[in-house]
Design a protein around this motif. Structure first.
Motif, PDB file in Angstrom:
ATOM      1  N   GLU A 148      50.646  28.000  35.956  1.00 48.93           N
ATOM      2  CA  GLU A 148      49.790  29.264  35.426  1.00 48.93           C
ATOM      3  C   GLU A 148      48.757  29.364  36.510  1.00 48.93           C
ATOM      4  O   GLU A 148      47.807  28.521  36.872  1.00 48.93           O
ATOM      5  CB  GLU A 148      49.063  29.052  33.951  1.00 48.93           C
ATOM      6  CG  GLU A 148      48.732  30.280  33.533  1.00 48.93           C
ATOM      7  CD  GLU A 148      48.459  30.119  32.257  1.00 48.93           C
ATOM      8  OE1 GLU A 148      49.295  30.366  31.281  1.00 48.93           O
ATOM      9  OE2 GLU A 148      47.040  30.058  31.955  1.00 48.93           O
ATOM     10  N   ASN A 176      53.035  31.891  34.480  1.00 50.57           N
ATOM     11  CA  ASN A 176      52.268  32.871  34.153  1.00 50.57           C
ATOM     12  C   ASN A 176      50.967  33.226  35.145  1.00 50.57           C
ATOM     13  O   ASN A 176      50.463  32.449  35.668  1.00 50.57           O
ATOM     14  CB  ASN A 176      51.435  32.735  32.742  1.00 50.57           C
ATOM     15  CG  ASN A 176      52.343  32.369  31.644  1.00 50.57           C
ATOM     16  OD1 ASN A 176      53.431  33.021  31.560  1.00 50.57           O
ATOM     17  ND2 ASN A 176      52.257  31.486  30.890  1.00 50.57           N
ATOM     18  N   LYS A 178      47.963  35.427  34.392  1.00 50.38           N
ATOM     19  CA  LYS A 178      46.849  35.838  33.428  1.00 50.38           C
ATOM     20  C   LYS A 178      45.619  35.974  33.305  1.00 50.38           C
ATOM     21  O   LYS A 178      44.996  35.002  33.889  1.00 50.38           O
ATOM     22  CB  LYS A 178      47.474  35.315  31.996  1.00 50.38           C
ATOM     23  CG  LYS A 178      48.942  35.190  31.951  1.00 50.38           C
ATOM     24  CD  LYS A 178      49.375  34.329  30.480  1.00 50.38           C
ATOM     25  CE  LYS A 178      48.719  34.795  29.136  1.00 50.38           C
ATOM     26  NZ  LYS A 178      49.020  33.907  28.237  1.00 50.38           N
ATOM     27  N   SER A 200      58.988  34.536  34.305  1.00 52.39           N
ATOM     28  CA  SER A 200      57.693  34.722  34.487  1.00 52.39           C
ATOM     29  C   SER A 200      56.654  35.835  33.840  1.00 52.39           C
ATOM     30  O   SER A 200      57.516  36.878  33.460  1.00 52.39           O
ATOM     31  CB  SER A 200      57.323  34.591  35.928  1.00 52.39           C
ATOM     32  OG  SER A 200      57.760  33.349  36.182  1.00 52.39           O
TER      33      SER A 200
END
Length: 248
Positions: A148, A176, A178, A200
């Motif tokens: 991530e 991810n 984010k 993803s």
């Protein structure tokens, strides 16, 4: 904690064991095991892997590595928390986070044209670039698997990652991007490189101008079973080149 014995991928590697670095002729890649849960050990391990021509750095399970200073700077793109990745290096994680905790502004990682960074079960968080690439600035190859990029910031383009140049490739699998921020392309910026996302998510990223999710200038971009949503002001609208499968 007790460290496992270092296993060399090939003879002539640089190894790190029980907090001690041994540099041997840089003719092969190293496998650097059980890096202690502190900034100094992580930086030493990455430097050793670069010196050995690349290798795998295995992180302490569940550890958050907090960077309090920059340890890399090419003199052009600004400071970077980790040493600049110039060889093929894998950060083998297990619920790990590498983050910035400092009044100083620096991104988490930079990958040179000869570099190849693979993240496995690792989160890069809290990076802040005064230019581009708050989490990662990539001129070479970046691969995220089960990883991530979150809560990074760029005053320019690419809050999560800025991947640029004909040699640049960024591949995301079950990963991810984010809650990153930037002036433009708070999630991902792909400028003339290769971008591929499989299973993803790019979500919750916020930019000052279009687009907020993925900014694709040229090169190639593919989305396979991947969601780009809830980014502001748009997900992909406003990119010079369309992002296939990305709407809004």
């Amino acid at each position: 904690m007790r460290f496992r014995r270092v296993v060399l991928a090939l003879a002539g590697a640089a190894v790190l064991a029980t907090g001690t670095t041994t540099l041997l002729p840089a003719t092969a890649q190293a496998r650097i095991m059980a890096v202690a849960c502190d900034e100094t050990s992580l930086i030493t391990a990455v430097n050793a892997a670069n010196a050995a021509g690349g290798g795998t750095v295995t992180l302490t399970a569940g550890c958050t590595y907090t960077l309090t200073a920059a340890h890399g700077n090419d003199g052009v793109n600004g400071p970077t928390g980790l040493p600049i990745i110039t060889t093929p290096i894998t950060l083998e994680g297990n619920a790990n986070t590498i983050t910035r905790s400092s009044a100083s502004v620096f991104r988490i990682a930079q990958v040179s044209t000869t570099g190849d960074l693979t993240l496995k079960a690792v989160t890069l968080s809290g990076g802040h670039a005064a230019t581009n690439g708050g989490g990662i600035l990539n001129f070479g190859a970046v691969t995220l698997t089960g990883s991530e990029l979150s809560n990074n910031a760029a005053d320019g383009t690419g809050g999560g990652i800025y991947s640029t140049g004909g040699a640049a490739g960024a591949t995301f699998t079950s990963s991810n991007v984010k809650n990153n921020t930037a002036h433009q392309a708070a999630g991902i910026a792909n400028d003339r490189g290769t971008l591929a996302l499989t299973s993803s998510v790019v979500s919750g990223n916020a930019a000052a101008i279009n687009p907020g999710g993925i900014y694709h200038v040229a090169g190639s971009a593919t989305l396979d079973n991947s969601a780009v949503s809830a980014n502001t002001p748009t997900n992909c609208t406003g990119s010079p080149s369309p992002v296939p499968g990305c709407t809004g």
